[in-house]
Motif scaffolding. Structure first.
Motif, PDB file in Angstrom:
ATOM      1  N   ASN A   1       0.872  -1.166   0.000  1.00 54.48           N
ATOM      2  CA  ASN A   1       0.000   0.000   0.000  1.00 54.48           C
ATOM      3  C   ASN A   1       0.920   1.230   0.000  1.00 54.48           C
ATOM      4  O   ASN A   1       1.732   1.409   0.907  1.00 54.48           O
ATOM      5  CB  ASN A   1      -0.887  -0.031   1.247  1.00 54.48           C
ATOM      6  N   HIS A   2       0.793   2.057  -1.036  1.00 55.65           N
ATOM      7  CA  HIS A   2       1.646   3.242  -1.174  1.00 55.65           C
ATOM      8  C   HIS A   2       1.649   4.104   0.104  1.00 55.65           C
ATOM      9  O   HIS A   2       2.690   4.628   0.521  1.00 55.65           O
ATOM     10  CB  HIS A   2       1.131   4.068  -2.363  1.00 55.65           C
ATOM     11  N   LEU A   3       0.491   4.213   0.737  1.00 55.86           N
ATOM     12  CA  LEU A   3       0.384   5.030   1.955  1.00 55.86           C
ATOM     13  C   LEU A   3       1.170   4.397   3.099  1.00 55.86           C
ATOM     14  O   LEU A   3       1.760   5.092   3.923  1.00 55.86           O
ATOM     15  CB  LEU A   3      -1.089   5.191   2.354  1.00 55.86           C
TER      16      LEU A   3
ATOM     17  N   GLY B   1       3.841   2.764   2.619  1.00 55.52           N
ATOM     18  CA  GLY B   1       5.224   3.124   2.286  1.00 55.52           C
ATOM     19  C   GLY B   1       5.599   4.448   2.932  1.00 55.52           C
ATOM     20  O   GLY B   1       6.619   4.555   3.624  1.00 55.52           O
ATOM     21  N   HIS B   2       4.750   5.474   2.747  1.00 51.29           N
ATOM     22  CA  HIS B   2       5.010   6.773   3.392  1.00 51.29           C
ATOM     23  C   HIS B   2       5.017   6.612   4.917  1.00 51.29           C
ATOM     24  O   HIS B   2       5.851   7.183   5.610  1.00 51.29           O
ATOM     25  CB  HIS B   2       3.911   7.776   3.026  1.00 51.29           C
ATOM     26  N   ALA B   3       4.072   5.835   5.434  1.00 50.36           N
ATOM     27  CA  ALA B   3       3.885   5.730   6.882  1.00 50.36           C
ATOM     28  C   ALA B   3       5.080   5.087   7.583  1.00 50.36           C
ATOM     29  O   ALA B   3       5.412   5.450   8.717  1.00 50.36           O
ATOM     30  CB  ALA B   3       2.613   4.932   7.182  1.00 50.36           C
TER      31      ALA B   3
ATOM     32  N   VAL C   1       0.745  13.792   4.602  1.00 50.39           N
ATOM     33  CA  VAL C   1       0.330  14.909   3.738  1.00 50.39           C
ATOM     34  C   VAL C   1       0.963  14.758   2.361  1.00 50.39           C
ATOM     35  O   VAL C   1       2.156  14.963   2.187  1.00 50.39           O
ATOM     36  CB  VAL C   1       0.721  16.280   4.354  1.00 50.39           C
ATOM     37  N   SER C   2       0.143  14.377   1.386  1.00 45.51           N
ATOM     38  CA  SER C   2       0.684  14.165   0.045  1.00 45.51           C
ATOM     39  C   SER C   2      -0.240  14.797  -0.977  1.00 45.51           C
ATOM     40  O   SER C   2      -1.153  15.558  -0.641  1.00 45.51           O
ATOM     41  CB  SER C   2       0.846  12.664  -0.202  1.00 45.51           C
ATOM     42  N   GLY C   3      -0.022  14.461  -2.248  1.00 41.35           N
ATOM     43  CA  GLY C   3      -0.848  15.020  -3.302  1.00 41.35           C
ATOM     44  C   GLY C   3      -2.266  14.464  -3.275  1.00 41.35           C
ATOM     45  O   GLY C   3      -3.221  15.130  -3.657  1.00 41.35           O
TER      46      GLY C   3
ATOM     47  N   THR D   1       8.949  12.700  -0.701  1.00 35.24           N
ATOM     48  CA  THR D   1       8.258  12.574  -1.986  1.00 35.24           C
ATOM     49  C   THR D   1       8.399  11.114  -2.452  1.00 35.24           C
ATOM     50  O   THR D   1       9.216  10.353  -1.914  1.00 35.24           O
ATOM     51  CB  THR D   1       8.852  13.548  -3.017  1.00 35.24           C
ATOM     52  N   ASP D   2       7.583  10.749  -3.455  1.00 36.06           N
ATOM     53  CA  ASP D   2       7.510   9.339  -3.840  1.00 36.06           C
ATOM     54  C   ASP D   2       8.866   8.770  -4.264  1.00 36.06           C
ATOM     55  O   ASP D   2       9.615   9.416  -4.992  1.00 36.06           O
ATOM     56  CB  ASP D   2       6.498   9.177  -4.979  1.00 36.06           C
ATOM     57  N   ASN D   3       9.144   7.573  -3.823  1.00 35.05           N
ATOM     58  CA  ASN D   3      10.424   6.916  -4.118  1.00 35.05           C
ATOM     59  C   ASN D   3      10.281   5.408  -3.946  1.00 35.05           C
ATOM     60  O   ASN D   3       9.291   4.935  -3.365  1.00 35.05           O
ATOM     61  CB  ASN D   3      11.512   7.473  -3.183  1.00 35.05           C
TER      62      ASN D   3
ATOM     63  N   ALA E   1      12.515   3.442  -2.283  1.00 31.32           N
ATOM     64  CA  ALA E   1      13.039   2.947  -1.001  1.00 31.32           C
ATOM     65  C   ALA E   1      11.913   2.738   0.005  1.00 31.32           C
ATOM     66  O   ALA E   1      11.913   1.770   0.772  1.00 31.32           O
ATOM     67  CB  ALA E   1      14.083   3.924  -0.456  1.00 31.32           C
ATOM     68  N   MET E   2      10.932   3.645  -0.002  1.00 32.71           N
ATOM     69  CA  MET E   2       9.835   3.507   0.973  1.00 32.71           C
ATOM     70  C   MET E   2       9.004   2.263   0.678  1.00 32.71           C
ATOM     71  O   MET E   2       8.464   1.639   1.592  1.00 32.71           O
ATOM     72  CB  MET E   2       8.963   4.772   0.986  1.00 32.71           C
ATOM     73  N   ILE E   3       8.902   1.913  -0.605  1.00 26.44           N
ATOM     74  CA  ILE E   3       8.126   0.717  -0.976  1.00 26.44           C
ATOM     75  C   ILE E   3       8.926  -0.542  -0.637  1.00 26.44           C
ATOM     76  O   ILE E   3       8.387  -1.521  -0.103  1.00 26.44           O
ATOM     77  CB  ILE E   3       7.759   0.758  -2.481  1.00 26.44           C
TER      78      ILE E   3
HETATM   79 ZN    ZN Z   1       3.056   9.434  -2.263  1.00 24.60          ZN
END
Ligand code: ZN
Ligand code: KG4
Length: 350
Positions: free
Chosen positions: A110-112, A114-116, A134-136, A304-306, A308-310
């Motif tokens: 889940n992309h979110l 990844g950020h979390a 807080v993203s796009g 920002t999206d990358n 590594a977070m995934i």
């Molecule tokens: Zn994102």
């Protein structure tokens, strides 16, 4: 453990390799900004085609820079939602193909998430923590209790914070992508010149709303005394301050709510593209100091999206034994807390 992560949910084609010692062995991000700029925003079909063209060589570059081969990987992770479905399909299908060909497990991220979870890659952060995401596409406050365990305290009832930056930048003639351009234009501007609203400030709870703020900026541009060029930095600075103060006011309420249910909570994390904004970072540091919370914010390139977070979110799930079947279906919508009640007056984005 060594994990490859693939991210293609919006306008970055990205791949990275991380290991369980929290090392980022490579992190390749190919921005599609130039492809979308003529249209003033991300065009889903253009994004999907660009991901088609670039995903394989971005993956190859990530492996080469990390000095690893497919055989060295423990699992393959890819964003499987939420996001622009054409792009998500490209990345997820690439990961499934690699998994099938190598016999390695696949993890649908889940992309979110990844950020979390990025802060657990960059810093020593234990569960539970309070997260301002807080993203796009999203603007939420969540308690992160563990991998896959989220309690949503608040969300936006209309625009996300990044979306507000992007739309306002367009109104101000700054172009795309809006966040960094507003931040730049705000340098040297007077943040008190325009008294824009701080939506929802002073109200209980921690839902967000940004559409009224956007309308106020539009009205200000329509009734300007001088030219837009003369006033743009004051408009940008005043808007940025209004967003920062709104985020702080809602996060302050969230700290109280989080402490009521989780008395041991002591860390506030901010993640997602908007977390790259310095003024917002400073405002949140002040809030953290006032409330006795520890603020953790990943470096801008990891906000920002990358990839590594995934890769990291995939690694966190993989080491708990959580892998996914190759027929896992990509999800255009995929909330972190599916049980959260809808925000009052929420539009479709919440
Ligand atoms: Zn994102
Ligand atoms: O997390 P992200 O890269 O992609 C999504 O998952 O949406 O966030 C992108 C959003 C965009 O709306 C962009 O304008 C905003 O983050 N953003 C910023 C800054 N850098 C990116 N907003 C404010 N200030 C920045 N420096």
């Amino acid at each position: 453990m060594i994990v490859l992560g693939i991210e293609t949910s919006c306008d970055e084609t990205a791949a990275a390799v991380v290991d369980s010692d929290r090392r980022i062995l490579s992190n390749v991000v190919l921005s599609q900004i130039d492809d979308h700029r003529p249209f003033g925003g991300v065009v889903p079909e253009v994004a999907a085609r660009a991901h088609m063209e670039h995903t394989d060589h971005v993956i190859a570059e990530a492996l080469e820079k990390a000095g690893v081969a497919f055989a060295d990987l423990d699992c393959i992770a890819a964003t499987a939602g939420p996001g622009l479905i054409g792009g998500v399909l490209v990345g997820a299908m690439s990961a499934k193909a690699i998994a099938l060909a190598t016999g390695k497990p696949f993890v649908a991220v889940n992309h979110l998430e990844g950020h979390a979870l990025t802060v657990r890659l960059t810093d020593d952060v234990a569960f539970p923590y309070l997260l301002l995401l807080v993203s796009g596409g999203h603007c939420q406050l969540l308690i992160v209790e563990g991998v896959g365990r989220y309690k949503r305290l608040g969300t936006t009832i209309d625009d996300a914070a990044g979306e507000a930056f992007d739309k306002t930048a367009k109104m101000l003639g700054l172009g795309y992508p809006g966040g960094p351009l507003i931040e730049k234009a705000a340098e040297g501007g007077d943040p008190k010149k325009f008294n824009f609203p701080r939506p929802m400030k002073g109200r209980p709870g921690c839902d967000f709303s940004f559409s009224g703020l956007k309308t106020s900026v539009r009205r200000a541009t329509e009734t300007l005394e001088g030219t837009l060029e003369e006033t743009v930095s004051d408009l940008a600075a005043s808007f940025q301050t209004a967003v920062a103060e709104t985020l702080v006011a809602r996060t302050r309420n969230a700290v109280d709510m989080a402490r009521a249910s989780h008395p041991d909570i002591e860390t506030l994390v901010v993640a997602g593209g908007v977390a790259a904004n310095k003024a917002i970072g400073v405002a949140l540091s002040d809030l953290a100091a006032q409330t006795g919370m520890r603020l953790v914010k990943p470096a801008p390139a990891l906000c920002t999206d990358n990839g590594a977070m995934i890769a990291w979110a995939g690694l966190e799930r993989f080491r708990l034994g959580q892998t996914d079947p190759l027929d896992f279906k990509a999800r255009p919508r995929w909330p972190l807390d599916p049980d959260a009640p809808a925000a009052a007056f929420a539009g479709v984005k919440a």
